[in-house]
Each structure stands twice: as C-alpha cells, then as structure tokens.
Motif scaffolding. Structure first.
Motif, short mmCIF file in Angstrom:
data_model
loop_
_atom_site.label_atom_id
_atom_site.label_comp_id
_atom_site.label_asym_id
_atom_site.label_seq_id
_atom_site.Cartn_x
_atom_site.Cartn_y
_atom_site.Cartn_z
N ALA A 149 94.76 122.69 -118.09
CA ALA A 149 93.63 121.95 -118.66
C ALA A 149 93.51 122.34 -120.14
O ALA A 149 93.45 123.52 -120.47
N SER A 190 95.53 117.68 -117.82
CA SER A 190 94.29 116.99 -118.23
C SER A 190 93.82 117.50 -119.59
O SER A 190 94.01 118.67 -119.93
N LEU A 236 84.88 122.61 -116.71
CA LEU A 236 85.74 122.71 -115.52
C LEU A 236 84.99 123.28 -114.32
O LEU A 236 85.50 123.26 -113.20
#
Ligand code: SF4
Ligand code: SF4
Length: 431
Positions: A149, A190, A236
């Motif tokens: 991420a 992502s 997150l």
C-alpha cells in the motif's frame, strides 16, 4: 472507502486561506550556503572547491554510501568557499558549500538513467517530512518488506502550513508521474492520496490527473493526522505497534509526502534535481503569509524579506510550524531540505513556562495520539531516569506537542522528552 481516524490529537483548523495562494518563486541574488548534510543520511563529500564555476543542478556533494541523497548547486556562479564546520539544524556542525550567484540562473540537467532508483538518487530526493530520510533508503525498506500500500501524504502537517495542499493542486502532473514511478518500483497493489477534506480544489485536481490509479481520501484536519504512523491508521485501519522497533513498512505500507512524489515526477520527466523547497511562510498574526518555492541555501532572512516580514521587535522565528517547529537563533540560517515552513511569533504571544507541578488531571494522556503517558516520560527525563523512560517508550513519542498544548499548568513536556532522547542517544553512542 470511508476514512477513519485515530485516538487522541487535537481538532485544530489545519487548512486556511493560504492554501489558495499560488507559490511565489524566490531566486536568491547573493551568496547561498548549502550544508552537505540535509537529511538523516550521512554527510556528503564536497565535489567542488573554492573558485570553481558551477551551474544550477550540478552535483556539489555526493554521498559516501550507496543510499545517500546527492546535493546540488542551487544558483549558478562561483564557489565562494567550502567550510568544514557550519551549524546544523539538529545541533553539531557539518561542512557547507557557499556559492556566490552570478544572477544568470544557468542550469545543467541530470545525466538521466533508465533505472528509476538511480535517477532518484542522482536527483538528491529525500522524503520531505519532519525527519527527512533519503528516498532510496525508504524505497529499499519498502521493497524488502513487500509494502503493497502506497500512501501519498498531501495533508498539511501543522496548523498554518498549507504548502502540501497547494502543491497538489499546482503540480498535479508531476505528482501523477511520481505516483506511477514509485508504484512500479515497489510493486504496490493500491495507492491512496490523503488530502485535507477542506482542500476540494486539490482533491478534484489529483482525482482527474490520476484517473483510477489512486484513491483520493479526504480526511478531517485533526492534528497530528499527517504523521505517517497515524495516517496509516486512518487510511488502512492498521495500527503500528507503539514501540521503538516498529515502523510503517512493518505493516506493509509506504508513506511519502506529496512534495517527495512531485520531486520524483520532476526528476523522471524533466531531469531536474532537488534545488527548491515548497514551503509556507507566516508572519506574526498571519502577516505576509505566502506559499513560496525557494532555492535551497537562501538565507531565511531573505525569504522573510520577500514576504515583507520584518523580524525587528518579533519574539521568535520558528523553523517549521507552531506545534513542532524549533526556534532559530540566527536568520542567516539557510533553507534546507529539512525546512517544513517558517512561522514568526510576536513577543507577547510567547508562552513562558514557570516551574510547575503536575496536578494529575490526565489531559495529556487523553490527548496523546501515541497512547503514551506524557507526564511520566517527561518527568522521568527531568529526573534523569533514562532507563525507565525507555521502558515507557520515550522513543515512540512523535514530539507533536499535543500534551504540552493541553496541560493546564504548562509543563514543557516536549522539551523534557526531547532532552531525554538526546541524553539516551548520547549514552548509546558512547557505549
Ligand atoms: S509530544 Fe509525545 S508524549 Fe506528547 S502528546 Fe505528542 S506523542 Fe504524546
Ligand atoms: S496535563 Fe499537565 S497537569 Fe495534567 S496530568 Fe499531564 S502533565 Fe500533569
């Protein structure tokens, strides 16, 4: 996606009218002073000597190790001196190169490399954050821990600073190119762009520039939301364990400031190294507030002069913002990669701490975003009980200042915590 938040912190208005002020460019006309260490990497070796002619973008300091960030000339002209001991922001002395501008602003581009990691190192990019780290070091760490991420931090870090929101709306193409490069380097699955909810112009600009490649997340301007450890919690929903040993890479994330990402875009697309900082300047009570793109090495005095801010009769000139910044003793201090902004305070607005006794109200514990016991770790530092202070995770403190801000008896907790950390580090290095 519905963004979350974190416990503790203070609801201060972070974004303000400055976010709508375009960057004004400052190119110094006199002598610039460029310290050969401007991040947490090592000291660079000087690649020039007194009398050499240089151009903007030329390497003047090269890292001794493979992961440091090079340092470049920021004006064209003649090297006036190479000095061995220039006072460094964090204390101590480092070498520095002084360049006298010839006023021509002549450039040389980067050599260029097909390898993006090599290009990033050549460009001297650091993560422009509270404690800047050479970007190649952060990327290598993210790759080795398989971070999937990637978060672009466009949240302004402190009240009155607005350069990140502004940069996102003004330099969105550079940001989009930087996102693409970094995503490929680390193989992130992502990408998120964290933006202050109030910065609608920046949100829509990055949304259209990145298309579906990144998710734009608008967050409430709660201080200190922009700190990496708290941002990953908000975006997150993952918590980094509150101990000295953990960092965001351990939970599979890479967080980089938007200025860093834009610098990567500029290095890849335009072959330009880091020679500027994008910062906010605010005079006492908001006078002369501007966003500026200023060459590294420019004396802070000249930057304030550009904004029409006189330091005569002022109380303090603070490098950074009002919560985490550090007062500087000399306005000849140059702009470096470490500088987050400049905040000037009136004498009458300065809080003077008298010797005070904790009344055990617990406000500092409630507000601490790192879930520490600020009264305890500052008290342990004050009484030189450093072993216990480490046991209570003094190094997890992010020095946000929330505890001191809410303390009704004005105990200077952050100063004691910083002092304690410095003493412990000094002890460790002598062992
Ligand atoms: S300065 Fe440190 S101890 Fe105080 S609130 Fe912030 S993180 Fe907690
Ligand atoms: S806020 Fe101040 S008075 Fe209250 S517990 Fe913390 S240090 Fe003590």
């Amino acid at each position: 996606m519905s963004p979350g938040s974190f416990s503790g912190g203070i609801c201060l208005s972070i974004s303000d009218a400055n976010a709508n002020k375009p960057f004004e460019r400052i190119i110094p006309s006199g002598v610039v002073t460029i310290p050969l260490r401007q991040d947490l990497g090592g000291i660079c070796n000087a690649k020039v000597k007194k009398g050499d002619e240089v151009k903007v973008g030329q390497v003047i300091g090269e890292s001794a190790g493979p992961e440091g960030a090079s340092i470049h000339a920021t004006v064209s002209g003649k090297v006036a001196d190479v000095i061995k001991a220039y006072p460094h922001f964090s204390g101590g002395f480092v070498p520095a190169v002084l360049i006298e501008s010839d006023g021509k602003d002549e450039w040389v581009g980067l050599e260029g490399s097909a390898d993006p990691m090599a290009a990033i190192q050549q460009a001297g990019i650091v993560d422009f954050d509270i404690k800047p780290v050479p970007l190649v070091t952060k990327l290598n760490e993210a790759k080795s821990r398989r971070a999937n991420a990637f978060i672009v931090n466009a949240m302004d870090i402190e009240p009155v600073l607005s350069s990140r929101s502004r940069l996102l709306s003004e330099r969105v193409q550079e940001v989009a190119c930087g996102i693409d490069t970094i995503k490929n380097i680390i193989g992130a699955a992502s990408v998120y762009v964290a933006v202050d909810k109030g910065a609608s112009q920046a949100m829509s600009a990055v949304g259209s520039a990145c298309g579906g490649a990144a998710t734009v997340v608008g967050l409430n301007p709660k201080y200190p939301q922009a700190v990496d450890l708290l941002l990953v919690k908000s975006i997150l929903g993952k918590e980094v364990p509150c101990t000295e040993a953990y960092c965001v890479a351990d939970i599979g994330a890479l967080v980089l400031s938007v200025e860093t990402v834009a610098a990567v875009g500029r290095a890849m697309a335009d072959k330009k190294p880091v020679v500027d900082r994008f910062i906010t300047i605010t005079g006492a009570n908001g006078t002369g507030a501007k966003n500026v793109q200023v060459r590294i090495g420019t004396p802070i005095k000249e930057v304030l002069g550009h904004c029409g801010i006189s330091v005569e009769g002022m109380g303090k000139v603070i490098a950074g913002g009002p919560m985490m910044g550090t007062a500087i003793a000399n306005t000849e201090t140059p702009v470096t990669k470490e500088l987050l902004g400049i905040f000037v305070q009136n004498e009458k607005d300065i809080t003077k701490s008298e010797a005070a006794v904790c009344i055990k109200c617990g406000f500092c514990v409630d507000v601490c975003p790192m879930q520490l016991m600020p009264f305890l770790i500052s008290g342990l530092s004050e009484s030189a009980n450093y072993t216990m202070a480490q046991g209570y995770e003094i190094f997890t403190c992010i020095e946000c200042g929330c505890c001191a801000y809410v303390c009704p008896v004005r105990i200077p907790m952050v100063q004691w915590i910083k002092f304690g950390k410095a003493q412990i580090l000094a002890q460790r290095s002598s062992e």
